[in-house]
Each structure stands twice: as structure tokens, then as C-alpha cells.
Write a protein that holds these residues in place. Structure first.
Motif, short mmCIF file in Angstrom:
data_model
loop_
_atom_site.label_atom_id
_atom_site.label_comp_id
_atom_site.label_asym_id
_atom_site.label_seq_id
_atom_site.Cartn_x
_atom_site.Cartn_y
_atom_site.Cartn_z
N LYS A 70 9.12 -38.03 -44.93
CA LYS A 70 8.40 -36.77 -44.68
C LYS A 70 6.91 -36.96 -44.97
O LYS A 70 6.06 -36.47 -44.24
CB LYS A 70 8.98 -35.66 -45.57
CG LYS A 70 10.38 -35.24 -45.17
CD LYS A 70 10.94 -34.22 -46.16
CE LYS A 70 12.36 -33.85 -45.77
NZ LYS A 70 12.91 -32.78 -46.62
N THR B 98 5.15 -24.41 -43.70
CA THR B 98 5.95 -24.17 -44.90
C THR B 98 7.14 -25.12 -44.93
O THR B 98 7.67 -25.49 -43.88
CB THR B 98 6.43 -22.71 -44.91
OG1 THR B 98 5.29 -21.86 -45.04
CG2 THR B 98 7.39 -22.42 -46.06
N GLY B 99 7.58 -25.47 -46.15
CA GLY B 99 8.76 -26.31 -46.29
C GLY B 99 8.41 -27.62 -46.97
O GLY B 99 7.24 -27.89 -47.29
N SER B 100 9.44 -28.44 -47.20
CA SER B 100 9.24 -29.66 -47.98
C SER B 100 8.36 -30.69 -47.26
O SER B 100 7.67 -31.47 -47.90
CB SER B 100 10.60 -30.27 -48.33
OG SER B 100 11.33 -30.52 -47.16
N THR B 101 8.38 -30.70 -45.93
CA THR B 101 7.56 -31.66 -45.18
C THR B 101 6.12 -31.17 -45.11
O THR B 101 5.18 -31.93 -45.36
CB THR B 101 8.14 -31.86 -43.76
OG1 THR B 101 9.56 -31.95 -43.84
CG2 THR B 101 7.59 -33.12 -43.12
N GLY C 130 6.64 -28.20 -40.38
CA GLY C 130 7.93 -28.87 -40.26
C GLY C 130 8.83 -28.12 -39.28
O GLY C 130 8.42 -27.16 -38.63
N ASP D 2 13.39 -27.41 -38.46
CA ASP D 2 14.79 -27.70 -38.81
C ASP D 2 15.48 -28.49 -37.72
O ASP D 2 16.38 -29.29 -38.01
CB ASP D 2 15.51 -26.38 -39.09
CG ASP D 2 14.85 -25.65 -40.23
OD1 ASP D 2 14.78 -26.22 -41.34
OD2 ASP D 2 14.35 -24.53 -40.03
N LYS E 25 13.26 -23.15 -36.38
CA LYS E 25 12.56 -23.08 -37.65
C LYS E 25 13.05 -21.87 -38.43
O LYS E 25 13.72 -21.01 -37.89
CB LYS E 25 11.04 -22.97 -37.41
CG LYS E 25 10.44 -24.30 -36.94
CD LYS E 25 8.93 -24.24 -36.77
CE LYS E 25 8.15 -23.77 -37.93
NZ LYS E 25 8.38 -24.50 -39.19
N GLY E 26 12.71 -21.87 -39.70
CA GLY E 26 13.06 -20.70 -40.51
C GLY E 26 14.08 -20.99 -41.59
O GLY E 26 14.52 -20.06 -42.28
N GLY F 153 13.54 -22.15 -44.30
CA GLY F 153 12.92 -21.70 -45.56
C GLY F 153 12.52 -20.24 -45.53
O GLY F 153 11.94 -19.73 -46.49
N GLY F 154 12.79 -19.59 -44.41
CA GLY F 154 12.55 -18.14 -44.32
C GLY F 154 11.14 -17.75 -43.89
O GLY F 154 10.80 -16.57 -43.91
N ALA F 155 10.34 -18.74 -43.45
CA ALA F 155 8.93 -18.43 -43.15
C ALA F 155 8.64 -18.28 -41.66
O ALA F 155 7.49 -18.25 -41.25
CB ALA F 155 8.05 -19.52 -43.75
N LEU F 156 9.70 -18.13 -40.84
CA LEU F 156 9.52 -18.22 -39.40
C LEU F 156 8.53 -17.23 -38.81
O LEU F 156 7.80 -17.55 -37.88
CB LEU F 156 10.88 -18.06 -38.70
CG LEU F 156 11.60 -16.73 -38.89
CD1 LEU F 156 12.32 -16.33 -37.65
CD2 LEU F 156 12.58 -16.85 -40.04
O1 R5P Z 1 10.94 -21.49 -42.94
C1 R5P Z 1 10.78 -22.70 -43.08
C2 R5P Z 1 10.20 -23.58 -42.08
O2 R5P Z 1 10.49 -23.24 -40.77
C3 R5P Z 1 10.30 -25.07 -42.34
O3 R5P Z 1 9.27 -25.65 -41.61
C4 R5P Z 1 11.59 -25.69 -41.91
O4 R5P Z 1 12.65 -25.03 -42.55
C5 R5P Z 1 11.62 -27.19 -42.24
O5 R5P Z 1 11.57 -27.36 -43.62
P1 R5P Z 1 11.69 -28.78 -44.30
O6 R5P Z 1 10.45 -29.53 -43.98
O7 R5P Z 1 11.81 -28.46 -45.78
O8 R5P Z 1 12.93 -29.42 -43.77
#
Ligand code: R5P
Length: 232
Positions: A7, A28-31, A84, A86, A96-97, A99-102
């Protein structure tokens, strides 16, 4: 190399596209968090950029990393959003979403000249739908909204279990906008563009996690290196 390192590699590759003076959407998210951290290092070294965060979590990360922030009320467009996903399909349609930020993510992506999606290559899929599709809803009238969503699913040839998302503490998950999320296990979405349109037409649906035609490119990091895919 572990998933987190992949990531970070994808985030570092996207950072190469950032130029002095740019206005950036911060995903938003870990990436996306890796991107914000790496951007913060460049800002500390003198890079002049300003960012719009797509969530309160990203706002906090950006502040911690020293990235200057603004809002879409203060500026009229963004040069690049880096976020990032999904799931990513070969047309660069996204789910996406997770993490709930869509909602904020889609507003910010739509205000950007380019959206660069960063991910480890496990997010690359031939067809969207294995990841549960998040649909952000108004709590009022949820039963009616759910029936509307089911009808939209049937019209678009998909079906599957729906569940209101819960936080780790068991309470209903509430988005930054004060809404709820229904996650739908659809398995395979053959026509994501039609489903996106049908979901957007339902009163009570605030937004959904299908990002159609928004991503300009995807940076995928895997065991064999980095692949950059441009939208056709
Ligand atoms: O609501 C969250 C976002 O759409 C993130 O970008 C998506 O869930 C990917 O997150 P991660 O990089 O943590 O897999």
C-alpha cells in the motif's frame, strides 16, 4: 513484502504525480493514509500544496502530518485526488466505502481533474461485487428505502443480503454526514453503471459506493512490482 508495504509503495508512486502548487483531494482508508503521511514528509521538505480531506479521520491524519487543508467552499477545483478503493475493475469502475467515507470521497473525486486510485493488487477484480456494496442512507424511512434498493437490484439483475452496518461496539455505524450505511452482498455486478443510476434515483439513498467513470488511473502494487493502469 507485506500488504502494508505494498500500500505504501502504491502511495509513493502516486506522490510522483504531485507538483508544487497543486490542490489535492486526500482519500480515506489504510492506503490513502500512507499517501497523507508521505505527502506530509514532502511538505516538511518544502513542497507547497493544499488538501481537501475526505473524512474526519483523514483531516486528523493530515493535521498530524502538517499538510495544509482547505475546503471546496474556498477553492473551485482540485488537481488530483488520491484515494484507495475496495474493488477496481478493468474499466476502472470502483467499489468504495468500506471505511464509510464514500459520500465525501465521491464529492471530492468529482471536483478533481484527475482521480488516482492506489491499492495493493488484491483489489483488482474482473467484475465488481465480491466486496459488499455500501449504500449510504438516511435513517428516516429506512424500510421504504430498503424496498427501493431491492427493487433497483431486481431491475439490474442482482440480489443479495443487505445489512445495516454496525461499528465494532455493536452500535449502528454513523457516517461523518450523520447517515447510516447498508452493505449489500451482491456477488457479481454485471452492469455497475445501470445499478449506480438506479440507486441514485431512490429517495433516502444519499450516495452509494459505485464510482463510475471517476478514476483516471489506478496504481496497483503487487509482489511483481507496480502496475499503472490508465482509464481507456
Ligand atoms: O470509505 C473508505 C474508502 O472508500 C477507502 O478508500 C476504501 O475502503 C479502501 O480502504 P483501504 O485502503 O483501507 O483498503
Amino acid at each position: 513484502m507485506n500488504m502494508d508495504q505494498l500500500k505504501r509503495q502504491a502511495a509513493a508512486r502516486a506522490l510522483e504525480e504531485v507538483r508544487d502548487g497543486m490542490q489535492l483531494g486526500l482519500g480515506t482508508g489504510s492506503t490513502a493514509k500512507h499517501f497523507v503521511e508521505l505527502l506530509g514528509e514532502r511538505v516538511a521538505a518544502g513542497l507547497n500544496v493544499i488538501g481537501v480531506p475526505t473524512s474526519e479521520a483523514t483531516r486528523a491524519d493530515a493535521e498530524r502530518c502538517g499538510v495544509p487543508l482547505t475546503t471546496l467552499d474556498e477553492i473551485d477545483h482540485l488537481d488530483i485526488t488520491v484515494d484507495g478503493a475496495d474493488e477496481i475493475d478493468p474499466e476502472l469502475n470502483l467499489i468504495k466505502g468500506g471505511g464509510g467515507a464514500l459520500l465525501r470521497e465521491k464529492i471530492v473525486a468529482a471536483a478533481s481533474d484527475r482521480m488516482i486510485v492506489i491499492a495493493d493488487d488484491t483489489k483488482w477484480v474482473p467484475t465488481l461485487g465480491r466486496f459488499p456494496l455500501p449504500v449510504e442512507v438516511i435513517p428516516f424511512g429506512l424500510g421504504a428505502t430498503r424496498r427501493g434498493i431491492e427493487k433497483a437490484f431486481a431491475e439490474c439483475g442482482v440480489s443479495g443480503q443487505m445489512a445495516v452496518r454496525r461499528a465494532k461496539d455493536g452500535h449502528v455505524f454513523v457516517t461523518d454526514g450523520g447517515h447510516w450505511i447498508v452493505d449489500a452482498q451482491l456477488g457479481r455486478i454485471a452492469d455497475p453503471a445501470s445499478l449506480a443510476k438506479a440507486l441514485s434515483a431512490i429517495p433516502g439513498v444519499v450516495e452509494h459506493g459505485l464510482f463510475i467513470g471517476l478514476a483516471s488511473s489506478a496504481v496497483l502494487a503487487g509482489g511483481e512490482g507496480i502496475r499503472v493502469i490508465e482509464r481507456r
